[in-house]
Design an enzyme around this catalytic site. Structure first.
Site, PDB file in Angstrom:
ATOM      1  N   HIS A  71      -6.814   5.783  66.322  1.00 29.77           N
ATOM      2  CA  HIS A  71      -7.242   7.118  67.222  1.00 29.77           C
ATOM      3  C   HIS A  71      -7.987   7.849  66.457  1.00 29.77           C
ATOM      4  CE1 HIS A  71      -6.594  11.118  68.621  1.00 29.77           C
ATOM      5  NE2 HIS A  71      -6.541  10.666  69.736  1.00 29.77           N
ATOM      6  N   ASN A  72      -7.496   8.038  65.113  1.00 38.20           N
ATOM      7  CA  ASN A  72      -8.410   9.247  64.504  1.00 38.20           C
ATOM      8  C   ASN A  72      -9.610   8.681  63.928  1.00 38.20           C
ATOM      9  OD1 ASN A  72      -5.842  10.423  64.813  1.00 38.20           O
ATOM     10  ND2 ASN A  72      -5.998  11.536  62.901  1.00 38.20           N
ATOM     11  N   GLU A  82     -11.949   9.009  66.615  1.00 35.53           N
ATOM     12  CA  GLU A  82     -12.260  10.594  66.744  1.00 35.53           C
ATOM     13  C   GLU A  82     -13.274  10.933  65.898  1.00 35.53           C
ATOM     14  OE1 GLU A  82      -8.677  12.802  66.665  1.00 35.53           O
ATOM     15  OE2 GLU A  82      -9.676  14.250  65.033  1.00 35.53           O
ATOM     16  N   SER A 110      -1.027  12.906  68.982  1.00 30.65           N
ATOM     17  CA  SER A 110      -2.349  13.544  69.034  1.00 30.65           C
ATOM     18  C   SER A 110      -2.340  14.678  70.278  1.00 30.65           C
ATOM     19  CB  SER A 110      -3.396  12.564  69.609  1.00 30.65           C
ATOM     20  OG  SER A 110      -4.596  12.962  69.868  1.00 30.65           O
ATOM     21  N   LYS A 114      -2.406   5.246  66.000  1.00 29.25           N
ATOM     22  CA  LYS A 114      -2.679   6.551  65.902  1.00 29.25           C
ATOM     23  C   LYS A 114      -3.822   6.746  64.674  1.00 29.25           C
ATOM     24  CE  LYS A 114      -2.906  11.409  65.838  1.00 29.25           C
ATOM     25  NZ  LYS A 114      -3.029  11.773  64.686  1.00 29.25           N
TER      26      LYS A 114
END
Lengths: 303, 303, 303, 303
Positions: B175-176, B179, B122, B172
């Site tokens: 994480h997205n 986001e 990221s 990840k």
């Protein structure tokens, strides 16, 4: 300069503390709880034991900052103050008030010449040290008068004047709605990682994300602290989450203005569900499934 | 130490640049586009013009980092590399791969003794300067081998090893997904403020919120930049928003694991709607309203 | 018996028609549009060309049924009628009024002894033939007076008295909220089938589902009709869907009562999205993606 | 004609019963539970005590209808049957299978010349009397062979052939997704009415709505029955709602095809929430609120 402070709870008490600690301004402080007044006096404030006393100790034009629970208590306090204040004085509502109420009150006070300003305040218990992020609305004269106080309460460059009465609380309402959505976003992510088929140390995730990732934020820093204190399973906590009104108001305003706010809705309803709201709806679903499918339903005696 | 890099686009090119600029490590760099190879050479990398050449220039045990589009291209590249690499070598997938594919590939490569690591990355275009936040999965030996590279790519203390192959891309992916939810939360807030009955300078709001408010974050800093560059109305931009897969995968995993992700769903669907997906559903609604209510519907010729 | 009717549009006109066609009751009918009055006369009603004339032609205690657009027009009409009616008369609001307004009005009329009843009406343009499903609120005396009219307007056993003023419109509001959710459920299903990788004749699906499936309903019958008339692609229709208020009110009441209504929210927001609301939020998303990822964004000149 | 039936549970047993009761077709019936076989024999079926026996009692080309739990059991049964059947025979999967599996199986069976058809079945426990609404996929020859069976199982005109293998279960999956959304729509409505500030008899509402309103449906008829049996408070029921897979699959397909299904998402997540899924997310929210606001959180020992 001089300001009156009404409401010396967790937020108001800290704000008086910060003003006295970091400036030469004089605060006249009142709270129905005498211990809270004594604490404020300990921080350097001039104590008052009634609204009348507070008003009498302020020089004109007076500034009176309210930091009391929104709704009836704020309403009653303003009514009482209206009888005590005079033309040119300003009432500042620093609490969590619906901006529609600010607009109404501002108009109601106009004939008396009493000014009304609203200051939405973010920062929570950290504000004493970090400063409070402040979103202000109201007449220019009042905000100019208030400036030295805002300067000491906020972090550097940490307040703005957004327009007439209501503008401050409007921006603050949206701030809280955004906060709901961000918190729900993190919560869903940590929930999925906690349910993953392999163990993931969530304190490490939160800590890592604050080092260069797109989702780095203060809330993510707080998440790291929370996992550090409460452990990976948050086992001591109960999943019961209150809401304080602003999320609901923002939903309502979105509906009124035809602005879709589906992430906010998801966030607010998740809090409702955490409090077992929607349980009756679930019983309706169970009843219907039983009707058409003969699906077994749990009965109260079984659980 | 030495590492091979396959894929020198916006992300891979910058990563090679950062390694060469900030360390003594040697990068052997390949991309089907010779200009990208030349650029990498300009930054100090050893160029390669085929996978074979890249592999031949690396000492054993080899490390080959893939930074290519996920899906078929990644799959084909790994297949080709499998024929070239040997026992003890490690393939590192640094792209946006679904973690289920990592788990599968890792097993497929096991009989050949080729190791497989996955590193979710990221930081976007800012990573060249700030460093890339990196979430790693794979065997301990590979990650230990990779450590000096991760140390230079990441900001200080900016990478973690979360478990076996797939763990990196899993974190990840989440994480997205987080986001997506955060971005939607801000977007709904700015949308409502833009629709407010009085003008609000959104650059000022974003800037202020980063000074002590609960919602301060890097995304909010970017919002301030965006409003500064594009103006309050974002008038030059079109409201058409792509999604890159991770949000969908996280939805699917949530569904599989019975973890509700309503804010993520709201965020993903908002992007679908921005691309006029759901238009047929709206036509069904219009058709039904016309049937029962005689409500006028817009016909194509009228619009 | 005798009743006055104010508002002879699509709904009111048909209701007068049904009363005159299927009973011996006398309707005194007024509309600002003389043609609508003439049409009602053609169906057997006694025409009136002003509220005064309408009131003067009714015997006491009078019944006056309003079938006018909700909001200001309803409010103004009731104000005007209040000056003309007397103790013991009843105003019936048959339109789409928010039940909170019913409660307020009922109290406002109390000192004058004018009674207030509210009747939520469902059935759309089919009501003339099938009858209108009617949900009533108000004092027992008024509903008893109104009974013969409700008996002829409704299908057999097709009306209920749910409580004091507001109860009828409350149940009708929920009816419409349920309708939003059901319509959205079908719309999503037909959308997915329309997007399927093989052709599906949606008229056949809708028709089949009405033969013994769990989702059989009148709306599904209307869907069959719609696909028959408009074709599988609904190609002549534009996906622009209005909402008439009740869905918003039910959202607001759910928020107030802490009842989660996520399917309703999804349905209402889908209608907002169909009208390109939320476009600014999408531009914020595009701006943020551009900031952190260098993702290409569409600019206005390109589209 | 003749058909084999594998799986004589709640659905399969009733279907055999209906065929034997309403036609001259011969059913050869097998279930691992001998009592279920005996019951089928009591209805006129020829019992079989193994798949081998069942296959041996059928004339070629054979038709074998599976009505067994989806997933592993269906998969294993088809594998076993594949070893027993011959070219030109047809396996019919009447269970709740994911259509992607139908497509895969159909291809796997092709080399052996065994045909594969899928029939999605709706109607629940009422199907025995009302008939089952049936959505079929598979080769024309198989459906033609199956026609007399479908004719007796379905209500008049109550089945359709929608395309190649998978098409039947695709339409059935969407049917169930629509069902989820409709049920949630009603459940939210009844929840709000149950929470209203005045008592509302929900049996009366459900009953009334079926008389001419826009939301009349079979589910609404079942709601009336449910309130009649369980009372206005559904007090004996527990709000714990299972889901059977199709809603999840439709979500996944919507995500894959970029078709927004927000009402379905709301419905599925409401079921998750009813089972206390999402509780960990709520604990994350509570932990964050405690961090920034010092908000009291419930600890496990307190509750």
């Amino acid at each position: 300069m001089q300001i009156g402070f009404v409401g010396l709870g967790k937020m108001g008490g800290n704000m008086v503390h910060r003003i006295e600690r970091d400036s030469d301004h004089e605060v006249v402080a009142f709270d129905p709880n005498p211990e809270a007044v004594a604490t404020a006096e300990g921080h350097g404030a001039v104590g008052a034991h009634s609204l009348e006393e507070l008003v009498s100790k302020l020089e004109k034009p007076r500034l009176v900052w309210l930091m009391v629970p929104s709704g009836k208590i704020t309403e009653d306090t303003i009514t009482a103050l209206t009888g005590l204040l005079e033309e040119g004085d300003t009432i500042v509502d620093g609490g969590n008030t619906n901006w529609h109420d600010d607009q109404r009150r501002s108009k109601e006070l106009e004939p008396k010449g009493i000014r009304y300003a609203d200051v939405g305040t973010s920062g929570g218990v950290w504000g004493l040290d970090v400063g409070y992020c402040m979103m202000a609305g109201g007449p220019d004269e009042s905000i100019a008068h208030l400036k030295p106080i805002l300067d000491v309460l906020a972090p550097p460059d940490g307040w703005r004047h957004f327009g007439a009465a209501g503008a401050g609380h409007f921006v603050k309402m949206v701030h809280n709605g955004v906060e709901y959505g961000m918190m729900q976003a993190y919560a869903e992510g940590f929930d999925l990682m906690h349910a993953a088929p392999f163990p993931i140390e969530l304190k490490e995730v939160a800590g890592l994300w604050n080092r260069g990732s797109v989702v780095r934020s203060w809330l993510c820093e707080l998440a790291e602290l929370a996992f550090e204190q409460e452990g990976n399973d948050l086992a001591r906590l109960v999943g019961y989450v209150d809401d304080s009104g602003e999320g609901r108001w923002m939903m309502n305003d979105g509906i009124e203005m035809a602005v879709p706010t589906p992430a906010l809705a998801a966030s607010l309803y998740a809090r409702f569900y955490s409090r077992k709201e929607g349980d009756y709806a679930a019983r309706v679903l169970a009843a219907l499934r039983n009707q058409f499918g003969g699906h077994a339903v749990k009965k109260v005696e079984e659980t």
